[in-house]
Design a protein around this motif. Structure first.
Motif, PDB file in Angstrom:
ATOM      1  N   ARG A  64       0.837  -1.213   0.000  1.00 39.64           N
ATOM      2  CA  ARG A  64       0.000   0.000   0.000  1.00 39.64           C
ATOM      3  C   ARG A  64       0.868   1.258   0.000  1.00 39.64           C
ATOM      4  O   ARG A  64       0.626   2.187  -0.790  1.00 39.64           O
ATOM      5  CB  ARG A  64      -0.904  -0.033   1.240  1.00 39.64           C
ATOM      6  N   THR A 149      -9.205  15.645   4.406  1.00 39.64           N
ATOM      7  CA  THR A 149      -9.983  14.594   5.075  1.00 39.64           C
ATOM      8  C   THR A 149     -10.602  13.620   4.089  1.00 39.64           C
ATOM      9  O   THR A 149     -11.247  12.659   4.508  1.00 39.64           O
ATOM     10  CB  THR A 149     -11.092  15.220   5.932  1.00 39.64           C
ATOM     11  N   SER A 150     -10.420  13.847   2.807  1.00 43.74           N
ATOM     12  CA  SER A 150     -10.935  12.942   1.788  1.00 43.74           C
ATOM     13  C   SER A 150      -9.801  12.042   1.290  1.00 43.74           C
ATOM     14  O   SER A 150      -8.750  12.545   0.875  1.00 43.74           O
ATOM     15  CB  SER A 150     -11.521  13.730   0.614  1.00 43.74           C
ATOM     16  N   PRO A 151      -9.975  10.720   1.290  1.00 40.11           N
ATOM     17  CA  PRO A 151      -8.917   9.832   0.796  1.00 40.11           C
ATOM     18  C   PRO A 151      -8.562  10.076  -0.662  1.00 40.11           C
ATOM     19  O   PRO A 151      -7.450   9.777  -1.085  1.00 40.11           O
ATOM     20  CB  PRO A 151      -9.511   8.428   0.994  1.00 40.11           C
ATOM     21  N   GLY A 237      -2.853   9.884   7.018  1.00 39.49           N
ATOM     22  CA  GLY A 237      -4.270   9.663   6.751  1.00 39.49           C
ATOM     23  C   GLY A 237      -4.751  10.538   5.620  1.00 39.49           C
ATOM     24  O   GLY A 237      -3.964  11.215   4.970  1.00 39.49           O
ATOM     25  N   PRO A 238      -6.052  10.544   5.382  1.00 37.91           N
ATOM     26  CA  PRO A 238      -7.062   9.668   5.996  1.00 37.91           C
ATOM     27  C   PRO A 238      -7.064   8.279   5.363  1.00 37.91           C
ATOM     28  O   PRO A 238      -6.795   8.139   4.170  1.00 37.91           O
ATOM     29  CB  PRO A 238      -8.369  10.407   5.685  1.00 37.91           C
ATOM     30  N   ALA A 239      -7.335   7.280   6.171  1.00 42.00           N
ATOM     31  CA  ALA A 239      -7.407   5.879   5.723  1.00 42.00           C
ATOM     32  C   ALA A 239      -6.125   5.463   5.022  1.00 42.00           C
ATOM     33  O   ALA A 239      -6.157   4.744   4.020  1.00 42.00           O
ATOM     34  CB  ALA A 239      -8.615   5.673   4.806  1.00 42.00           C
ATOM     35  N   ASP A 240      -4.978   5.929   5.542  1.00 43.70           N
ATOM     36  CA  ASP A 240      -3.651   5.579   5.011  1.00 43.70           C
ATOM     37  C   ASP A 240      -3.458   6.021   3.572  1.00 43.70           C
ATOM     38  O   ASP A 240      -2.570   5.509   2.874  1.00 43.70           O
ATOM     39  CB  ASP A 240      -3.400   4.072   5.104  1.00 43.70           C
ATOM     40  N   SER A 241      -4.236   6.977   3.088  1.00 44.01           N
ATOM     41  CA  SER A 241      -4.138   7.386   1.683  1.00 44.01           C
ATOM     42  C   SER A 241      -2.886   8.202   1.399  1.00 44.01           C
ATOM     43  O   SER A 241      -2.500   8.342   0.229  1.00 44.01           O
ATOM     44  CB  SER A 241      -5.381   8.197   1.279  1.00 44.01           C
ATOM     45  N   ARG A 243       0.041   7.682   3.365  1.00 45.77           N
ATOM     46  CA  ARG A 243       1.141   7.013   4.073  1.00 45.77           C
ATOM     47  C   ARG A 243       2.176   6.541   3.049  1.00 45.77           C
ATOM     48  O   ARG A 243       1.954   5.593   2.312  1.00 45.77           O
ATOM     49  CB  ARG A 243       0.619   5.838   4.889  1.00 45.77           C
TER      50      ARG A 243
END
Length: 290
Positions: A64, A149-151, A237-241, A243
């Motif tokens: 990922r 805050t949006s992936p 983040g968000p949701a590891d997008s 990372r």
């Protein structure tokens, strides 16, 4: 022999500092990648062979973060190379106010990444300046956009900060190359019927090939090792997008205290960076600047 000794004497302090700050830690990290470290740092390291490498190959988060890193790479490097070259050509034309434009384009380079990240977080906030402008333009029906805050939007939003800070820096490199091209070449090309953008295709791009190679490799390595923007703006983040591989190394080393596994991830990053360097050497040959 005496001249060589004098030269090595001058190089010795730098070599000692590089050895202590770069080479020795790199060697220790290589050794630790074959060991296991627990939460108690006072415990001796246990040799585990290729266990960390096997964990890396089976870790879904590695795939990922590598995908995110490559998306960041392709979203930053081509625009930086093309954009900085275009800016260099623009400010090199001797137009009125060109010196002011050079200063304006280079100013973001002087801004601290911490200041830039905080400023863009304010701009991207749902009650920030960008959403405020959009609300004025689109009216009461406008819904604030969560850039961070949006992936789907977080990674492009972070890319913008890298582009904003990097364009001026690489513009200066291209500008140095442009000013080294004799004007007589353009005059001769104009006599042969080459005008406008055709001159840049026939003269500018071939003569700037070493500079294009340099900027492409340096910006590629910087994009692959991106950390500050992610750490200061999204924390992965968000949701590891957002990372990336370097942020994952940091997370494993200092949040999870998996030092040995973090060293293995760092070794994988080193191999990726070395791959970029070898590709660059293969395509640039003797024309390389470094």
């Amino acid at each position: 022999m005496r001249r060589s000794l004098v030269a090595w004497a001058f190089l010795l302090p730098a070599l000692v500092l590089i050895s202590l700050s770069v080479l020795l830690p790199a060697l220790m990290a290589l050794v630790m990648s074959f060991t296991a470290s627990g939460l108690d740092v006072t415990e001796p390291l246990r040799f585990v062979g290729l266990a960390n490498l096997q964990r890396l190959l089976s870790d879904p988060m590695v795939r990922r973060v590598m995908l995110t890193t490559f998306l960041y790479f392709f979203g930053v490097v081509p625009p930086i190379v093309v954009g900085s070259l275009a800016l260099a050509v623009l400010v090199n034309r001797g137009l009125p106010g060109s010196h002011l434009m050079r200063s304006a384009f280079y100013t973001p380079v002087l801004v601290s990444i911490v200041v830039a990240a905080i400023a863009f977080r304010w701009l991207y906030a749902e009650n920030g300046l960008i959403n405020g402008w959009l609300a004025v333009l689109l009216g009461p029906a406008f819904t604030p956009i969560g850039f961070l805050t949006s992936p789907q939007l977080a990674l492009p939003a972070v890319m913008v900060v890298t582009l904003w800070k990097g364009l001026g820096y690489y513009m200066v490199i291209f500008l140095a190359g442009l000013q080294g091209i004799p004007k007589e070449l353009y005059e001769a090309a104009e006599l042969d019927g080459s005008e406008g953008w055709r001159q840049h295709v026939d003269i500018t791009l071939p003569l700037l090939r070493p500079y294009v190679s340099l900027v492409a490799v340096v910006s590629s390595i910087a994009a692959t090792k991106v950390f500050e923007e992610v750490f200061l703006m999204t924390q992965g983040g968000p949701a590891d997008s957002t990372r990336t591989i370097v942020y994952y190394v940091y997370d494993q080393a200092f949040a999870e205290l998996e030092i040995s596994y973090a060293c293995t991830l760092g070794l994988a990053l080193f191999l990726v960076v070395m791959l970029f360097t070898l590709v660059r050497l293969a395509f640039s040959g003797d024309r390389a600047l470094i």
